[in-house]
Design a protein around this motif. Structure first.
Motif, PDB file in Angstrom:
ATOM      1  N   GLY A 228       7.528   3.282  -3.164  1.00 14.84           N
ATOM      2  CA  GLY A 228       8.191   4.408  -2.518  1.00 14.84           C
ATOM      3  C   GLY A 228       7.208   5.460  -2.038  1.00 14.84           C
ATOM      4  N   ARG A 229       6.219   5.741  -2.859  1.00 10.00           N
ATOM      5  CA  ARG A 229       5.213   6.739  -2.476  1.00 10.00           C
ATOM      6  C   ARG A 229       4.367   6.229  -1.317  1.00 10.00           C
ATOM      7  N   LEU A 230       3.985   4.961  -1.360  1.00  8.13           N
ATOM      8  CA  LEU A 230       3.173   4.401  -0.268  1.00  8.13           C
ATOM      9  C   LEU A 230       3.970   4.367   1.036  1.00  8.13           C
ATOM     10  N   ALA A 231       5.277   4.126   0.926  1.00  2.74           N
ATOM     11  CA  ALA A 231       6.118   4.060   2.125  1.00  2.74           C
ATOM     12  C   ALA A 231       6.223   5.417   2.808  1.00  2.74           C
ATOM     13  N   LYS A 232       5.962   6.484   2.072  1.00  2.00           N
ATOM     14  CA  LYS A 232       6.027   7.830   2.651  1.00  2.00           C
ATOM     15  C   LYS A 232       4.695   8.284   3.241  1.00  2.00           C
ATOM     16  N   ALA A 233       3.668   7.430   3.171  1.00  2.00           N
ATOM     17  CA  ALA A 233       2.352   7.769   3.740  1.00  2.00           C
ATOM     18  C   ALA A 233       2.193   7.095   5.100  1.00  2.00           C
ATOM     19  N   VAL A 234       1.344   7.657   5.942  1.00  2.00           N
ATOM     20  CA  VAL A 234       1.087   7.030   7.240  1.00  2.00           C
ATOM     21  C   VAL A 234       0.511   5.628   6.999  1.00  2.00           C
ATOM     22  N   PRO A 235       0.858   4.657   7.848  1.00  2.00           N
ATOM     23  CA  PRO A 235       0.451   3.261   7.618  1.00  2.00           C
ATOM     24  C   PRO A 235      -1.057   3.070   7.455  1.00  2.00           C
ATOM     25  N   VAL A 236      -1.867   3.791   8.227  1.00  2.00           N
ATOM     26  CA  VAL A 236      -3.315   3.598   8.148  1.00  2.00           C
ATOM     27  C   VAL A 236      -3.836   3.942   6.755  1.00  2.00           C
ATOM     28  N   LEU A 237      -3.267   4.970   6.159  1.00  2.00           N
ATOM     29  CA  LEU A 237      -3.698   5.389   4.824  1.00  2.00           C
ATOM     30  C   LEU A 237      -3.168   4.433   3.751  1.00  2.00           C
ATOM     31  N   ALA A 238      -1.908   4.037   3.888  1.00  2.00           N
ATOM     32  CA  ALA A 238      -1.321   3.094   2.932  1.00  2.00           C
ATOM     33  C   ALA A 238      -2.075   1.765   2.970  1.00  2.00           C
ATOM     34  N   ALA A 239      -2.479   1.332   4.164  1.00  2.00           N
ATOM     35  CA  ALA A 239      -3.200   0.062   4.300  1.00  2.00           C
ATOM     36  C   ALA A 239      -4.580   0.148   3.658  1.00  2.00           C
ATOM     37  N   ALA A 240      -5.285   1.260   3.886  1.00  2.00           N
ATOM     38  CA  ALA A 240      -6.621   1.422   3.290  1.00  2.00           C
ATOM     39  C   ALA A 240      -6.504   1.433   1.763  1.00  2.00           C
ATOM     40  N   TYR A 241      -5.488   2.124   1.253  1.00  2.00           N
ATOM     41  CA  TYR A 241      -5.260   2.142  -0.193  1.00  2.00           C
ATOM     42  C   TYR A 241      -4.980   0.722  -0.698  1.00  2.00           C
TER      43      TYR A 241
END
Ligand SMILES: [Zn+2]
Length: 143
Positions: A14-27
């Motif tokens: 849920g938290r990752l889904a609320k982040a911009v995709p580029v940041l979620a992908a890098a994480y």
């Protein structure tokens, strides 16, 4: 290796889904590399403690160490932080340790930051912020 409960895994998603995709992908890339490393994965499991944060919550954090007790944790007022937009342009990270406690170890965060920056050079780590205020749990992307 530290594994998440179903509820913890849901919260992480849920938290990752609320982040911009580029940041979620890098994480996600950094997390996969971390978990693929026998030494790092035994030390703890990276977790996202916050992505989007409402301007009201930001204002509460800003008050801490100023008009309210506690240490200063941010220099951003409500609406100014990269956490305050949806999708969020910032993530805060900590580690779930094998015993179940949560750690903000600067050593673990710097090791994880290396993996995140290697995954995507556009991500800025708060530990690299110039000046005295190092925000080591914090990762962000610029506009
Ligand atoms: Zn942050």
């Amino acid at each position: 290796m530290v594994t998440l409960s179903e509820a913890q895994a849901k919260r992480q998603a849920g938290r990752l889904a609320k982040a911009v995709p580029v940041l979620a992908a890098a994480y996600g890339h950094a997390l996969a590399r971390w978990q693929g490393d026998p030494v790092l994965s035994r030390a703890g499991r990276p977790i996202v403690t916050e992505s989007y944060r409402s301007p009201e919550r930001q204002e509460e954090l800003y008050a801490q160490g100023r008009s309210k007790p506690g240490p200063v944790v941010t220099y951003k007022r409500g609406g100014e932080s990269k956490h305050n937009v949806l999708p969020a342009r910032a993530l805060d990270v900590a580690f779930l340790l094998p015993g179940g406690s949560v750690s903000w170890s600067g050593l673990l965060l710097s090791k994880f930051a290396r993996l995140v920056k290697a995954a995507d050079a556009r991500v800025r780590w708060g530990g690299d912020f110039p000046g005295e205020f190092k925000d080591r749990p914090h990762f962000e992307v610029l506009n």
